[in-house]
Design an enzyme around this catalytic site. Structure first.
Site, PDB file in Angstrom:
ATOM      1  N   ARG A   1       0.831  -1.199   0.000  1.00  0.00           N
ATOM      2  CA  ARG A   1       0.000   0.000   0.000  1.00  0.00           C
ATOM      3  C   ARG A   1       0.870   1.255   0.000  1.00  0.00           C
ATOM      4  NH1 ARG A   1      -3.632   2.652   4.783  1.00  0.00           N
ATOM      5  NH2 ARG A   1      -4.489   4.329   3.517  1.00  0.00           N
TER       6      ARG A   1
ATOM      7  N   ASP B   1       8.997   8.300  -6.044  1.00  0.00           N
ATOM      8  CA  ASP B   1      10.091   9.156  -5.585  1.00  0.00           C
ATOM      9  C   ASP B   1      10.196   9.205  -4.065  1.00  0.00           C
ATOM     10  OD1 ASP B   1       7.816  10.552  -4.987  1.00  0.00           O
ATOM     11  OD2 ASP B   1       8.422  12.432  -5.939  1.00  0.00           O
TER      12      ASP B   1
END
Length: 357
Positions: free
Chosen positions: A92, A104
């Site tokens: 998740r 990122d």
């Protein structure tokens, strides 16, 4: 180069799409061949002294931190053994990271208005982020300032999924970390949306219907809060009635666990797939359940309504290996969404904060 290798593989193995194949099967074939072609490009062009046309590389840390992936794997196993919920938590976390500003690690940044503070990310802070912190500390001790938090998250999610029963697959590395995180940027959709809306969201990230049906299969593990399903149980589409697509026996079971006022009672959690439950095992039981109208989340049950998605569910229900193989491909594709490389971003020393200047 990719095109030539792709064409030669098609000719060599006789792998082609024909009119009677469903569109999603042609896409699956294309993805598999493309992945093989990219691996081949790395070897072929390296021999020719050319730069590979890839932003990420296999074993990117081979020279700078040779055992980086081994360190990650050992740490994940160490923390997974006492608490197997680590697998869905890391999956998740990766999804919540990649689908916003790209893979990122911006989801890991702390801040009053960071991504993790968005309502859609409620409950995201916890064991998963703590484990990423621990892994980062180990790598900073051994290879200071080398391995990005974004790569750690991708590698850790892969390793945790593998421990739960998913296939292990090559994770291309070389990502760099983002330097900002904004609550306002979080546009993760509601778990009650239609499959058509979910597909549009995935397509906006350059993923397709096969990725949608496959990645949602991660819901074979983990939990969700009652507040995300009370509409299905009591007031579906403001009708004052339950979702007609939900099996009556499963509806009764869920109503016992999630009463109408459950949010005021602390908003308890229920398993996304009771067949997996507390074992947190990666399996294809998720697809069996949605085909039997026993999916927990509305978006999961919605997959049974689409022609392509229902056919994919039937095939995964019939064959675990088909699901495992495609899961590896779709995870790799998700991990490549809007990655930062080269001089972009930075390598954070602490995954929760950008480096001080």
């Amino acid at each position: 180069m990719v095109g030539r290798i792709f064409s030669s593989m098609q000719a060599q193995h006789g792998l082609t799409c024909v009119e009677e194949y469903p569109d999603y099967l042609c896409k699956a074939l294309s993805k598999a061949l493309a992945l093989l072609a990219l691996c081949a490009v790395q070897h072929v062009e390296a021999a020719e002294g050319l730069e590979p046309p890839l932003t990420l590389k296999w074993h990117y840390y081979r020279n700078s931190c040779r055992d980086a992936e081994t360190y990650v794997r050992h740490q994940v196993e160490y923390y997974w053994k006492p608490d197997k919920s680590l697998t869905p938590k890391l999956l998740r976390l990766l999804y919540s990271d990649c689908f916003i500003t790209g893979c990122d690690a911006s989801i890991l940044l702390d801040g009053r208005n960071s991504e993790k503070t968005a309502p859609q990310n409620s409950g995201l802070e916890g064991y998963g982020t703590v484990v990423i912190d621990k892994i980062k500390q180990v790598l900073e001790q051994r290879c200071p300032g080398v391995v990005s938090c974004a790569d750690i998250l991708n590698l850790a999610a892969r390793d945790a999924a593998h421990l739960a029963g998913a296939p292990s697959y090559p994770v291309l590395t070389g990502r760099r970390d983002g330097m900002s995180s904004s609550k306002a940027s979080v546009d993760l959709p509601s778990p009650s949306i239609s499959w058509e809306e979910a597909l549009a969201y995935f397509e906006s990230r350059n993923l397709d219907v096969l990725d949608l049906a496959t990645l949602l299969g991660a819901h074979s593990m983990g939990k969700t809060h009652c507040s995300y399903i009370t509409d299905r149980l009591y007031n579906y589409n403001s009708t004052g009635k339950p979702d007609p697509d939900m099996d009556p026996s499963y509806l009764a079971q869920m109503r016992k666990q999630c009463p109408p006022n459950s949010k005021s009672q602390g908003d308890p959690q229920v398993f996304l797939d009771p067949a997996s439950g507390s074992s947190y095992t990666f399996s294809n039981s998720y697809y069996s359940r949605l085909l039997n109208h026993q999916a927990t989340l509305g978006i999961d049950q919605q997959l049974a309504r689409g022609d392509d998605t229902s056919q994919i569910a039937q095939e995964y229900d019939a064959g675990l290996e088909d699901f495992r193989k495609e899961f590896a491909l779709s995870m790799a594709r998700m991990g490549n969404i809007k990655v930062l490389t080269g001089n972009q971003g930075e390598i954070r020393k602490n995954c929760r904060a950008v480096n001080s200047k």
